[in-house]
Design an enzyme around this catalytic site. Structure first.
Site, mmCIF file in Angstrom:
data_model
loop_
_atom_site.group_PDB
_atom_site.id
_atom_site.type_symbol
_atom_site.label_atom_id
_atom_site.label_comp_id
_atom_site.label_asym_id
_atom_site.label_seq_id
_atom_site.Cartn_x
_atom_site.Cartn_y
_atom_site.Cartn_z
ATOM 1 N N GLU A 85 -17.016 26.373 125.113
ATOM 2 C CA GLU A 85 -16.235 26.788 123.948
ATOM 3 C C GLU A 85 -15.262 25.700 123.495
ATOM 4 O OE1 GLU A 85 -14.060 30.440 124.560
ATOM 5 O OE2 GLU A 85 -13.563 30.595 122.433
ATOM 6 N N LYS A 279 -9.077 37.267 128.919
ATOM 7 C CA LYS A 279 -10.235 36.397 128.618
ATOM 8 C C LYS A 279 -9.745 34.970 128.372
ATOM 9 C CE LYS A 279 -13.237 34.251 125.747
ATOM 10 N NZ LYS A 279 -13.012 32.978 125.034
ATOM 11 N N ASP A 295 -17.886 30.013 142.702
ATOM 12 C CA ASP A 295 -18.627 31.165 142.182
ATOM 13 C C ASP A 295 -17.766 31.897 141.148
ATOM 14 O OD1 ASP A 295 -19.807 33.638 141.795
ATOM 15 O OD2 ASP A 295 -20.350 33.931 143.892
ATOM 16 N N HIS A 392 -8.216 26.520 116.567
ATOM 17 C CA HIS A 392 -9.562 26.792 117.057
ATOM 18 C C HIS A 392 -10.593 26.193 116.093
ATOM 19 C CE1 HIS A 392 -12.489 28.823 119.499
ATOM 20 N NE2 HIS A 392 -13.029 29.377 118.426
HETATM 21 P P1 HMG Z 1 -2.203 20.740 117.865
HETATM 22 O O1 HMG Z 1 -0.774 21.047 118.046
HETATM 23 O O2 HMG Z 1 -2.776 20.733 116.490
HETATM 24 O O3 HMG Z 1 -2.552 19.396 118.598
HETATM 25 O O4 HMG Z 1 -2.981 21.782 118.764
HETATM 26 P P2 HMG Z 1 -2.109 17.921 118.248
HETATM 27 O O5 HMG Z 1 -3.226 17.291 117.439
HETATM 28 O O6 HMG Z 1 -0.714 17.887 117.713
HETATM 29 O O7 HMG Z 1 -2.120 17.248 119.708
HETATM 30 C C1 HMG Z 1 -1.155 17.622 120.693
HETATM 31 C C2 HMG Z 1 -1.837 17.679 122.055
HETATM 32 O O8 HMG Z 1 -2.776 18.780 122.102
HETATM 33 C C3 HMG Z 1 -2.650 16.450 122.390
HETATM 34 O O9 HMG Z 1 -1.829 15.439 122.923
HETATM 35 C C4 HMG Z 1 -3.592 17.014 123.424
HETATM 36 O O10 HMG Z 1 -2.927 17.210 124.644
HETATM 37 C C5 HMG Z 1 -3.947 18.374 122.835
HETATM 38 P P3 HMG Z 1 -2.340 13.889 122.898
HETATM 39 O O11 HMG Z 1 -3.652 13.848 123.608
HETATM 40 O O12 HMG Z 1 -2.503 13.529 121.455
HETATM 41 O O13 HMG Z 1 -1.281 13.162 123.611
HETATM 42 N N1 HMG Z 1 -5.074 18.194 121.895
HETATM 43 C C6 HMG Z 1 -6.308 17.767 122.252
HETATM 44 N N2 HMG Z 1 -6.844 17.410 123.422
HETATM 45 C C7 HMG Z 1 -8.137 17.032 123.435
HETATM 46 N N3 HMG Z 1 -8.896 16.977 122.320
HETATM 47 C C8 HMG Z 1 -8.399 17.334 121.125
HETATM 48 C C9 HMG Z 1 -7.056 17.762 121.052
HETATM 49 N N4 HMG Z 1 -6.272 18.147 120.050
HETATM 50 C C10 HMG Z 1 -5.074 18.413 120.586
HETATM 51 N N5 HMG Z 1 -9.191 17.280 120.062
HETATM 52 C C11 HMG Z 1 -4.758 23.013 119.716
HETATM 53 C C12 HMG Z 1 -4.349 22.026 118.634
HETATM 54 C C13 HMG Z 1 -6.186 23.397 119.488
HETATM 55 C C14 HMG Z 1 -4.624 22.333 121.056
HETATM 56 C C15 HMG Z 1 -3.781 24.227 119.637
HETATM 57 O O14 HMG Z 1 -3.859 24.795 118.358
HETATM 58 C C16 HMG Z 1 -4.107 25.287 120.667
HETATM 59 O O15 HMG Z 1 -3.763 25.156 121.827
HETATM 60 N N6 HMG Z 1 -4.753 26.370 120.244
HETATM 61 C C17 HMG Z 1 -5.175 27.441 121.144
HETATM 62 C C18 HMG Z 1 -6.648 27.305 121.300
HETATM 63 C C19 HMG Z 1 -7.222 28.280 122.298
HETATM 64 O O16 HMG Z 1 -6.552 29.051 122.931
HETATM 65 N N7 HMG Z 1 -8.523 28.214 122.430
HETATM 66 C C20 HMG Z 1 -9.252 29.072 123.304
HETATM 67 C C21 HMG Z 1 -10.349 29.738 122.519
HETATM 68 S S1 HMG Z 1 -9.717 31.142 121.696
HETATM 69 C C22 HMG Z 1 -9.905 32.327 122.932
HETATM 70 O O17 HMG Z 1 -10.963 32.429 123.461
HETATM 71 C C23 HMG Z 1 -8.788 33.027 123.589
HETATM 72 C C24 HMG Z 1 -7.859 33.939 122.828
HETATM 73 O O18 HMG Z 1 -8.531 34.993 122.182
HETATM 74 C C25 HMG Z 1 -6.974 34.476 123.925
HETATM 75 C C26 HMG Z 1 -5.917 35.396 123.460
HETATM 76 O O19 HMG Z 1 -6.127 36.115 122.475
HETATM 77 O O20 HMG Z 1 -4.854 35.419 124.125
HETATM 78 C C27 HMG Z 1 -7.098 33.173 121.838
#
Ligand code: HMG
Length: 439
Positions: A85, A279, A295, A392
């Site tokens: 994901e 999740k 596992d 996301h």
């Molecule tokens: P952002 O603030 O736009 O990131 O976050 P940024 O571009 O300002 O970068 C800041 C830092 O974020 C980076 O530091 C990285 O550490 C990380 P740097 O490397 O530049 O020193 N980062 C990345 N690392 C690797 N590859 C990338 C990348 N971009 C940022 N391309 C971010 C963007 C997506 C991280 C933020 O919006 C976030 O954390 N969102 C949450 C996403 C999430 O939870 N995804 C899981 C899937 S959704 C789900 O299944 C669960 C859920 O339903 C659970 C729930 O409901 O509780 C949500």
């Protein structure tokens, strides 16, 4: 109507694939090609993977990513994560970076006891059973002495056997509840071997026991198996900082901390929310479990049972604000191994352990719990500020572009465009078709 097959397991890999192509793909060679393009050219590596499971026809790749900057008990880790994901690894990295500047994560082992049961039927007098158990227990323990030799040398082994009356749950149902310390092994094989031996001795001793003979009520073994519910094998991970250091963009630390704490309270109160909340935690947990060859089904089953241990399915994380300090923590049941199983077989699992600085099982439990906590923090941070879709979809952009077979030039243009525009599947489709129309 497809025909059943007999002796499929005895066929060679090629014969199996031929059978599949003939029966399910009308002999179309492209299905075979799809499978073969994932074969490894290193034949011994391929053989290793073929032997992990049964009826192997190809390899199913999942990406291995890494999340750097995890400060855990003052040690810096880069955590390997295997997951399909998008945005999970970015979210973990984001949370790691966020907490790095605030002292990082703390983690501690609460307990490491694993368990398994010999389940049996008995419809006679309970006192007879209790007396029999008390008399037989030393023989049950000495009967597994050989099995325990190595585990005992390392400081582990059987802890205790107790007789459990479960007749209130199910008529005539009893258990020999056995507890174990398995140290760096997940312990499934060790525990199951001990349980089966204990069951055999128990059963044979019942045949000699006079009160059972007289009453014609003899215990009857149903099965012996470890339990993946391990509430006595738990780890706690936490983060904490003054509320004012939690400022996120234009949102003050106080407002953010309150919103996040409220989001956790909602997940505690409402199972529909708790399932999604948890999740998100398992996004982090499973990814590290997979990368380290553990596992994940066992962990998933045990964790969700733990989340419902008080009778209501609830949040695995907790949050509090006290005296201006925000604390966010998780307690997880985790039976993990750093020896045995795939840990020494899969080259990428070996890589993951090297990257994690060769942790023992306790250290791995801490790392996994931190990954779960970080994942939940990142998701909640997005949910209570920008909403989840922004980040996301930003991460999902490449998947959409790949789905549209975008060229590298189209990808570059799209990445540039979506730095300042919201991503959705339909507007990426429009953006790419507009680019193609211009040509
Ligand atoms: P952002 O603030 O736009 O990131 O976050 P940024 O571009 O300002 O970068 C800041 C830092 O974020 C980076 O530091 C990285 O550490 C990380 P740097 O490397 O530049 O020193 N980062 C990345 N690392 C690797 N590859 C990338 C990348 N971009 C940022 N391309 C971010 C963007 C997506 C991280 C933020 O919006 C976030 O954390 N969102 C949450 C996403 C999430 O939870 N995804 C899981 C899937 S959704 C789900 O299944 C669960 C859920 O339903 C659970 C729930 O409901 O509780 C949500």
């Amino acid at each position: 109507m497809k025909n059943p097959v007999s002796g499929f397991s005895k066929l060679t890999k090629t014969e199996k694939i031929n059978w599949l192509t003939t029966h399910y793909f009308e002999g179309n060679i492209s299905a075979k090609n799809t499978l073969e393009q994932y074969w490894n050219t290193n034949l011994s590596l391929q053989k290793l993977h073929d032997d992990f499971i049964e009826n192997t026809i190809s390899n199913y790749y999942l990406p291995l990513g890494v999340a750097p900057n995890f400060l855990i008990n003052d040690t810096l880790y880069t955590i390997p994560m295997v997951i399909e994901e998008s945005s999970v690894v970015a979210a973990a990295s984001n949370a790691a970076k966020f907490w790095l500047e605030k002292g990082g994560f703390k983690a501690e082992i609460i307990s490491t006891t694993k368990n398994g049961q010999v389940h049996f039927n008995y419809f006679g007098n309970f006192n007879d059973l209790q007396t029999f158990f008390n008399e037989t227990k030393p023989a049950l323990i000495s009967g597994i002495e050989t099995l325990q030799t190595n585990m005992k040398k390392r400081g582990g082994g059987l802890i205790d056997i107790t007789l459990v009356d479960s007749t209130k749950k199910l008529e005539g149902y009893y258990q020999l509840h056995c507890t174990f310390e398995t140290l760096d092994a997940m312990g499934a094989n060790f525990i199951n071997s001990c349980l089966e031996t204990i069951a055999t001795i128990f059963e044979s001793k019942t045949q000699e026991y006079t009160p059972f003979k007289i009453s014609e009520k003899t215990p009857e073994i149903v099965m012996s198996i470890l339990s993946n519910f391990v509430p006595e094998c738990t780890v706690k991970a936490s983060v904490s900082c003054p509320v004012e250091s939690l400022t996120v963009g234009k949102i003050s630390g106080q407002v953010f901390a309150e919103k996040l704490t409220r989001a956790v309270a909602i997940a505690k109160a409402e199972p529909r929310r708790a399932v999604t909340h948890n999740k998100g935690i398992m996004n982090g947990v499973d990814a590290v479990i997979l990368a380290t060859g553990n596992d994940f089904r066992a962990v998933e089953a045990g964790v969700h049972a733990f989340a419902a241990k008080n009778g209501n399915y609830s949040s695995l994380t907790h949050a509090a604000i006290e005296n201006g300090i925000f604390t966010f923590w998780i307690e997880l049941p985790l039976a993990l191994g750093t020896v045995g199983g795939l840990t020494s077989l899969h080259p990428l699992v070996k890589f993951a352990f090297d990257l994690l600085q060769k942790p023992n099982a306790k250290e791995l439990m801490k790392i996994v719990a931190v990954a779960g906590l970080a994942q939940n923090f990142a998701a909640l941070k997005s949910l209570v500020t920008t909403g989840i879709q922004k980040g996301h979809m930003k991460m999902h952009l490449m998947n959409i572009l790949n789905g549209l077979n975008a060229t590298s030039t189209e990808k570059e243009q799209a990445i540039e465009h979506y730095k300042t525009n919201p991503v959705s599947h339909s507007n990426v489709v429009t953006f790419i078709s507009n680019l193609r129309d211009i040509k």
